[in-house]
Write a protein that holds these residues in place. Structure first.
Motif, PDB file in Angstrom:
ATOM      1  N   ALA A  56     -16.143  15.706  -4.413  1.00 45.48           N
ATOM      2  CA  ALA A  56     -14.717  15.648  -4.072  1.00 45.48           C
ATOM      3  C   ALA A  56     -13.856  15.125  -5.218  1.00 45.48           C
ATOM      4  CB  ALA A  56     -14.504  14.799  -2.828  1.00 45.48           C
ATOM      5  N   SER A  57     -14.454  14.410  -6.153  1.00 43.26           N
ATOM      6  CA  SER A  57     -13.682  13.892  -7.291  1.00 43.26           C
ATOM      7  C   SER A  57     -13.976  14.650  -8.587  1.00 43.26           C
ATOM      8  CB  SER A  57     -13.967  12.401  -7.505  1.00 43.26           C
ATOM      9  OG  SER A  57     -15.324  12.199  -7.873  1.00 43.26           O
TER      10      SER A  57
ATOM     11  N   VAL B  87       0.847  -1.193   0.000  1.00 48.77           N
ATOM     12  CA  VAL B  87       0.000   0.000   0.000  1.00 48.77           C
ATOM     13  C   VAL B  87       0.882   1.241   0.000  1.00 48.77           C
ATOM     14  CG1 VAL B  87      -1.821   1.265   1.207  1.00 48.77           C
ATOM     15  CG2 VAL B  87      -1.812  -1.244   1.250  1.00 48.77           C
ATOM     16  N   ASN B  88       0.577   2.178  -0.907  1.00 54.69           N
ATOM     17  CA  ASN B  88       1.310   3.437  -1.006  1.00 54.69           C
ATOM     18  C   ASN B  88       0.326   4.592  -0.926  1.00 54.69           C
ATOM     19  OD1 ASN B  88       3.924   2.120  -1.784  1.00 54.69           O
ATOM     20  ND2 ASN B  88       2.698   1.506  -3.549  1.00 54.69           N
ATOM     21  N   PHE B  89       0.808   5.760  -0.519  1.00 55.00           N
ATOM     22  CA  PHE B  89      -0.063   6.911  -0.309  1.00 55.00           C
ATOM     23  C   PHE B  89       0.401   8.102  -1.146  1.00 55.00           C
ATOM     24  CE2 PHE B  89      -0.185   4.300   3.491  1.00 55.00           C
ATOM     25  CZ  PHE B  89      -1.552   4.099   3.630  1.00 55.00           C
ATOM     26  N   PHE B  90      -0.587   8.785  -1.746  1.00 52.92           N
ATOM     27  CA  PHE B  90      -0.319   9.946  -2.591  1.00 52.92           C
ATOM     28  C   PHE B  90      -1.383  11.000  -2.330  1.00 52.92           C
ATOM     29  CE2 PHE B  90       1.374   6.237  -4.793  1.00 52.92           C
ATOM     30  CZ  PHE B  90       2.653   6.655  -5.143  1.00 52.92           C
ATOM     31  N   GLY B  91      -1.152  12.206  -2.857  1.00 57.47           N
ATOM     32  CA  GLY B  91      -2.148  13.255  -2.807  1.00 57.47           C
ATOM     33  C   GLY B  91      -3.184  13.073  -3.910  1.00 57.47           C
ATOM     34  N   MET B  92      -4.221  13.891  -3.851  1.00 56.10           N
ATOM     35  CA  MET B  92      -5.317  13.776  -4.812  1.00 56.10           C
ATOM     36  C   MET B  92      -4.902  14.132  -6.242  1.00 56.10           C
ATOM     37  SD  MET B  92      -8.221  12.769  -3.355  1.00 56.10           S
ATOM     38  CE  MET B  92      -9.654  13.562  -4.115  1.00 56.10           C
TER      39      MET B  92
END
Length: 268
Positions: free
Chosen positions: A189-190, A166-171
């Motif tokens: 939000a999308s 699992v990796n995390f990024f900004g929108m």
């Protein structure tokens, strides 16, 4: 007689009463199912009172899927292990002295994703529904990248998957190269992602059905993506809830078709 309700806020848009009532008709059982607007701040008092009444169970929608985990010092919850790991529960079934808490979102996602290529998946959002999707993908996807509006969700998300990276990024992170994209954020939000999208995502899952279609779902379809929409998810997770509330087994294929027809006729 079954007495159940969907709890959340806002709740007026919910199709759950329509679907559960149709299911009771389909099964020939007596039951009522309503929608109750309930905030996280009021949930504890409501559920304590409900334990003294003749409720069968509750469906939980945003923002209550996480709330029960903050109420365990007041109310007895027997939480299924996978719901505990995801820290997301969308179903409460009354039992002596408390509630059984589970997530029918997780098996619903497993079934919905089972025929899709999902080796590299992106999830937009980090709330309870996102964590349920991540739990469903654990071991089935090699990597899941999560696009967050706020880094505060990272800690909870980091413990959900045991076998998947699992990796995390900004929108703002690009959605190119993913087999599957799952949008779990609230309405609006999308929209900026939808406006910028100019390529085909092989498969998109949008969990919302209000508005229907969302701008992201409409854009993805116009570009040729295979899509799973909010009605698909709503119906799929309802199948397991209906089985829990009625304590009856039934053919999921037949019930799924009946509920899909009911929901889509309402949204036309």
């Amino acid at each position: 007689m079954i007495r159940a309700a969907v709890l959340g806020s806002p709740i007026s848009h919910s199709l759950s009463p329509l679907l559960h009532r149709r299911a009771y008709e389909f099964l020939g059982v007596s039951g009522c199912y309503e929608a109750i607007d309930l905030s996280p701040e009021s949930a504890g008092d409501f559920l304590l009172t409900a334990l003294q009444e003749d409720w069968t169970g509750f469906s939980l929608t945003m923002p209550l899927k996480e709330t029960i985990f903050n109420l365990r010092d007041r109310i007895n919850f027997n939480v299924d292990p996978i719901a505990q790991r995801a820290r997301s529960a969308n179903t409460l079934v009354t039992q002596e002295g408390g509630f059984r808490a589970t997530s029918t979102d997780i098996p619903a996602f497993v079934r919905l994703f089972s025929r899709l290529k999902r080796d590299r998946t992106a999830i937009i959002g980090g709330g309870g529904t996102a964590r349920a999707a991540l739990a469903a993908l654990d071991g089935a996807a090699s990597t899941v990248d999560i696009l967050l509006r706020t880094p505060a969700r990272v800690e909870l998300l980091s413990t959900v998957a045991l076998s998947t990276e699992v990796n995390f990024f900004g929108m703002e992170h690009s959605l190119r190269g993913y087999d599957l994209v799952i949008a779990t954020v609230p309405s609006g939000a999308s929209d900026s992602i939808a406006a910028a999208l100019n390529f085909t995502i092989p498969a998109l899952c949008e969990v919302l059905y209000s508005p229907f279609p969302t701008p992201l779902l409409a854009k993805a379809r116009s570009l040729g993506s295979q899509t799973i929409d909010g009605v698909d998810l709503l119906v799929e997770q309802a199948l397991d809830q209906i089985e829990l509330f009625t304590r009856q087994s039934f053919p999921f294929d037949e019930m799924r078709l009946a509920l899909q027809e009911t929901a889509r006729a309402h949204l036309r």
